[in-house]
Design an enzyme around this catalytic site. Structure first.
Site, PDB file in Angstrom:
ATOM      1  N   CYS A 149      -5.788  -4.609  -1.590  1.00 35.98           N
ATOM      2  CA  CYS A 149      -5.412  -4.630  -0.173  1.00 35.98           C
ATOM      3  C   CYS A 149      -5.654  -3.280   0.488  1.00 35.98           C
ATOM      4  O   CYS A 149      -6.103  -3.213   1.642  1.00 35.98           O
ATOM      5  CB  CYS A 149      -3.958  -5.055  -0.032  1.00 35.98           C
ATOM      6  SG  CYS A 149      -2.748  -3.965  -0.840  1.00 35.98           S
ATOM      7  N   HIS A 175       3.614   1.706   1.713  1.00 31.93           N
ATOM      8  CA  HIS A 175       3.452   0.347   1.181  1.00 31.93           C
ATOM      9  C   HIS A 175       4.793  -0.192   0.719  1.00 31.93           C
ATOM     10  O   HIS A 175       5.622   0.531   0.179  1.00 31.93           O
ATOM     11  CB  HIS A 175       2.473   0.431  -0.006  1.00 31.93           C
ATOM     12  CG  HIS A 175       1.905  -0.873  -0.466  1.00 31.93           C
ATOM     13  ND1 HIS A 175       2.663  -1.845  -1.085  1.00 31.93           N
ATOM     14  CD2 HIS A 175       0.642  -1.357  -0.436  1.00 31.93           C
ATOM     15  CE1 HIS A 175       1.887  -2.857  -1.405  1.00 31.93           C
ATOM     16  NE2 HIS A 175       0.652  -2.588  -1.010  1.00 31.93           N
TER      17      HIS A 175
END
Length: 329
Positions: A149, A175
């Site tokens: 990602c 994150h």
């Protein structure tokens, strides 16, 4: 296209949910060592994306999800999986265990035609980012890494900025916590990953710089990266500090991304000037959403911020890959 998933963690389960409604793609089977009843429960009830609006159950070695049936296997060794008998076109390798070329090829030996990893694989696996270099794929390619990602977020941004010219990049990916961290303090080879994920802001080592250098060789030795895990369950904010070769106003940089989001990167990259927070990005299908309100410039140094849903955006690219690869089968 007949698809199977190996590994039913966060990405495997979200892909399973989303493939239920994709035309032209049939999820035929899944493989995971967890108890099938537990799998059915986790597929129906998700703490991030909510409850599936279908009846979900398990019986006779099959999951039933609404009117669909999906074969369930519990094999640790993919060699034992009946991919040939099930006529599987592509295996989505989501276990995180078979990321090297020879390991992922076990699925081919079991009868699958192709393998798509759910992470950045070893150097012997082609690293192809959808929307950037997917055109390199050919009919002979059997195993593909679509990156992770963070790679999918960063590649497009750095490629576009390098049209101006990049001297150096420092990237910090803020994150949500992941399954590779601990709920309470515990031993871990990376000490910080062993600290309670919901209690601290935790910097962790990542291999993002190496992946980006593979994709953008002109930036070799110009990139440094770190990920800072924060106590939320979903969502990410990529913070880029980029030294450009030419002083460029923030308005021009924003225009670069605004135009790309509506032209060559439409559907992959987006641009916003709304006052977003991480929760607002949940369920967004883009690899990154550049936040123009946070772009700033000091001399030749640019601060650029982009949001992304680390699960939903990433699985969107994996689904794009399935449709793209279909024409090569």
């Amino acid at each position: 296209m007949r698809v199977a998933i190996n590994g039913m963690g966060r990405i495997g389960r979200l892909l399973s949910r989303r493939l239920l409604n994709e035309g032209g793609i049939e999820l035929v089977a899944v493989n995971d060592i967890m108890e099938p009843e537990n799998l059915a429960y986790l597929l129906k009830y998700d703490s991030v994306y909510g409850t599936l609006p279908y009846r979900v159950g398990y019986a006779d070695d099959h999951l039933s999800v609404g009117d669909k049936k999906i074969a369930v296997f519990r094999q640790e060794d993919p060699r034992e999986l009946p991919w040939a008998a099930l006529d599987i076109d592509i295996v989505l390798e989501c276990s995180g265990r078979f990321t090297k070329g020879d390991a992922a090829a076990i699925h081919l030996s079991a009868g699958a035609r192709k393998v798509l990893l759910s992470t950045t694989g070893s150097p012997d696996v082609p690293l192809l980012i959808y929307g950037f270099n997917q055109h390199v794929l050919n009919a002979d390619t059997a195993i593909v890494s679509p990156g992770g990602c963070m790679t999918n977020c960063s590649t497009h941004i750095l490629y576009l900025l390098n049209q101006i010219g990049i001297e150096s990049v420092q990237a910090n990916i803020l994150h949500s916590y992941t399954s590779r961290q601990e709920l309470v303090d515990a031993p871990h080879k990376q000490y910080r990953r062993g600290r309670a994920a919901a209690e601290s802001i935790i910097p962790v080592e990542i291999d993002l710089a190496g992946s980006l250098e593979r994709l953008l060789p002109a930036l070799k030795d110009k990139i440094a990266t770190v990920s800072t895990r924060v106590p939320v369950a979903n969502g990410a904010m990529a913070d880029f500090t980029v030294q450009l070769k030419t002083a460029t106003p923030a308005s021009e940089i924003n225009a670069l991304f605004f135009n790309a989001a509506r032209q060559e990167y439409k559907g992959i990259l987006d641009y916003t000037e709304e006052d977003l927070v991480s929760l607002d990005i949940k369920g967004d299908t883009h690899s990154c959403v550049v936040d123009g309100t946070l772009t700033s410039v000091v001399g030749r140094q640019v601060k650029l911020i982009a949001w992304f849903d680390n699960e939903y955006g990433y699985t969107s690219r994996m689904i794009d890959w399935l449709y793209y690869w279909k024409k090569f089968l």
